[in-house]
Motif scaffolding. Structure first.
Motif, PDB file in Angstrom:
ATOM      1  N   PRO A   1      59.222  39.803  26.173  1.00  0.00           N
ATOM      2  CA  PRO A   1      57.769  39.919  26.075  1.00  0.00           C
ATOM      3  C   PRO A   1      57.208  40.789  27.191  1.00  0.00           C
ATOM      4  O   PRO A   1      57.633  40.706  28.340  1.00  0.00           O
ATOM      5  CB  PRO A   1      57.281  38.464  26.212  1.00  0.00           C
ATOM      6  N   ALA A   2      56.285  41.657  26.847  1.00  0.00           N
ATOM      7  CA  ALA A   2      55.652  42.532  27.827  1.00  0.00           C
ATOM      8  C   ALA A   2      54.759  41.700  28.746  1.00  0.00           C
ATOM      9  O   ALA A   2      54.162  40.716  28.317  1.00  0.00           O
ATOM     10  CB  ALA A   2      54.822  43.599  27.110  1.00  0.00           C
ATOM     11  N   PRO A   3      54.703  42.072  30.024  1.00  0.00           N
ATOM     12  CA  PRO A   3      53.845  41.304  30.940  1.00  0.00           C
ATOM     13  C   PRO A   3      52.386  41.375  30.528  1.00  0.00           C
ATOM     14  O   PRO A   3      51.861  42.442  30.224  1.00  0.00           O
ATOM     15  CB  PRO A   3      54.074  41.995  32.296  1.00  0.00           C
ATOM     16  N   GLY A   4      51.749  40.228  30.521  1.00  0.00           N
ATOM     17  CA  GLY A   4      50.358  40.181  30.111  1.00  0.00           C
ATOM     18  C   GLY A   4      49.435  40.764  31.154  1.00  0.00           C
ATOM     19  O   GLY A   4      49.752  40.779  32.341  1.00  0.00           O
ATOM     20  N   LYS A   5      48.309  41.236  30.744  1.00  0.00           N
ATOM     21  CA  LYS A   5      47.337  41.823  31.658  1.00  0.00           C
ATOM     22  C   LYS A   5      46.666  40.724  32.463  1.00  0.00           C
ATOM     23  O   LYS A   5      46.250  39.704  31.929  1.00  0.00           O
ATOM     24  CB  LYS A   5      46.292  42.613  30.863  1.00  0.00           C
ATOM     25  N   GLN A   6      46.563  40.948  33.794  1.00  0.00           N
ATOM     26  CA  GLN A   6      45.951  39.948  34.649  1.00  0.00           C
ATOM     27  C   GLN A   6      44.455  39.842  34.373  1.00  0.00           C
ATOM     28  O   GLN A   6      43.811  40.827  34.026  1.00  0.00           O
ATOM     29  CB  GLN A   6      46.157  40.317  36.124  1.00  0.00           C
ATOM     30  N   PRO A   7      43.898  38.651  34.526  1.00  0.00           N
ATOM     31  CA  PRO A   7      42.442  38.522  34.398  1.00  0.00           C
ATOM     32  C   PRO A   7      41.735  39.370  35.445  1.00  0.00           C
ATOM     33  O   PRO A   7      42.274  39.640  36.519  1.00  0.00           O
ATOM     34  CB  PRO A   7      42.202  37.019  34.630  1.00  0.00           C
ATOM     35  N   TRP A   8      40.518  39.786  35.156  1.00  0.00           N
ATOM     36  CA  TRP A   8      39.789  40.681  36.040  1.00  0.00           C
ATOM     37  C   TRP A   8      39.573  40.072  37.424  1.00  0.00           C
ATOM     38  O   TRP A   8      39.583  40.780  38.425  1.00  0.00           O
ATOM     39  CB  TRP A   8      38.440  41.027  35.423  1.00  0.00           C
ATOM     40  N   TYR A   9      39.428  38.734  37.469  1.00  0.00           N
ATOM     41  CA  TYR A   9      39.142  38.110  38.755  1.00  0.00           C
ATOM     42  C   TYR A   9      40.366  38.017  39.649  1.00  0.00           C
ATOM     43  O   TYR A   9      40.263  37.603  40.810  1.00  0.00           O
ATOM     44  CB  TYR A   9      38.537  36.718  38.561  1.00  0.00           C
ATOM     45  N   LYS A  10      41.546  38.402  39.149  1.00  0.00           N
ATOM     46  CA  LYS A  10      42.750  38.416  39.972  1.00  0.00           C
ATOM     47  C   LYS A  10      43.146  39.833  40.384  1.00  0.00           C
ATOM     48  O   LYS A  10      44.186  40.024  41.006  1.00  0.00           O
ATOM     49  CB  LYS A  10      43.917  37.769  39.209  1.00  0.00           C
ATOM     50  N   GLY A  11      42.314  40.806  40.057  1.00  0.00           N
ATOM     51  CA  GLY A  11      42.606  42.186  40.406  1.00  0.00           C
ATOM     52  C   GLY A  11      42.471  42.446  41.897  1.00  0.00           C
ATOM     53  O   GLY A  11      41.837  41.694  42.639  1.00  0.00           O
ATOM     54  N   LYS A  12      43.080  43.548  42.348  1.00  0.00           N
ATOM     55  CA  LYS A  12      43.069  43.876  43.772  1.00  0.00           C
ATOM     56  C   LYS A  12      41.657  44.132  44.276  1.00  0.00           C
ATOM     57  O   LYS A  12      41.303  43.733  45.390  1.00  0.00           O
ATOM     58  CB  LYS A  12      43.946  45.105  44.022  1.00  0.00           C
TER      59      LYS A  12
END
Length: 265
Positions: A43-54
């Motif tokens: 499975p491809a890695p899921g996109k992180q939620p926006w609130y966990k972005g750098k």
């Protein structure tokens, strides 16, 4: 052995001989058209939620500090700047010191001392220098713009460039860089640097040079400047060391402070 049995024996060897004489089929050519597909079903890695972005993680704390500082300008907010300054002057009416003019660069001294003692930093010296220069440029542009836009009168009535505190912003910028470079080794390096920066903020208020709103927002500006300096840096200069020897050291004298960079071929 009879002739009949001998002929039958030869007949049984014919398929083996024929197979040995048949040329091998060419190896299958790999299908490069589909090489980027996922045949294994991983499975491809899921996109992180926006609130966990750098960007969110780098700005949430500075934004909270700046927002709180703005909310307590003058007499506004819960325990406003006027309230804090009244209590400070009541307890320390004649407090005066110049140590805060020199203490703003103490975190950089800590960075140099710890690195020279043999503790490995996250980045090499050249990249640290580039991040420092970039962060200092962001800090200078931000504080200059805010001071000349807000035009808030200092507590001592001297000038209208009180918000935010440049001394506090500078100290927290340096402390944030110390924390980032050594946090994988020990959190105590960052604790020491932030303690120095907090002392600068307190001294600016004790000297009646800044309001509470100025120092709280200044801390946010300093941390944000350092975080943006790292976010916009990609270590592209770290592949080859800079020829020669170079060193970075803080410079402070009455009325001014800065950094000196020495390079020896």
């Amino acid at each position: 052995m009879s002739v009949t049995r001998f002929l039958l024996f030869l007949a049984s060897l014919l398929p083996i001989v024929a197979q040995a004489q048949t040329p091998l089929a060419p190896a299958a050519v790999p299908d490069t058209v589909r090489k980027y597909e996922n045949p294994g079903g991983v499975p491809a890695p899921g996109k992180q939620p926006w609130y966990k972005g750098k960007l969110v993680r780098a700005t949430v704390v500075p934004a909270a500090l700046i927002g709180y500082g703005v909310s307590t300008i003058n007499g506004r907010g819960l325990y406003s700047s006027y309230d804090a300054q009244r209590d400070i002057q009541r307890r320390f009416p004649n407090f005066r010191t110049r140590i805060d003019d020199f203490l703003i660069l103490a975190p950089y001294l800590e960075l140099a001392a710890v690195e020279l003692s043999g503790v490995e930093t996250r980045d090499d010296r050249l990249n640290i220098l580039l991040v420092v220069l970039k962060s200092e440029a962001i800090f200078a542009a931000t504080t200059f713009t805010l001071k000349n836009t807000t035009k808030i009168l200092r507590p001592d009535g001297s000038t209208r460039n009180s918000f935010p505190s440049g001394h506090t912003a500078q100290a927290f910028l340096a402390a944030s860089i110390v924390h980032t470079e050594f946090r994988d080794k020990s959190q105590w390096y960052g604790v020491g640097a932030y303690t120095i920066a907090t002392s600068v903020a307190a001294l600016r208020m004790l000297n009646n040079r800044h309001w509470k709103s100025d120092v709280v927002a200044g801390a946010g500006v300093g941390i944000l400047s350092a975080h943006l300096g790292y976010l916009t840096h990609r270590n592209r200069w770290g592949r080859k060391p800079l020829p020669g020897r170079y060193s970075i050291a803080p410079l402070a004298y009455p009325g001014a402070a800065g950094l000196t960079v020495v390079w020896r071929p």
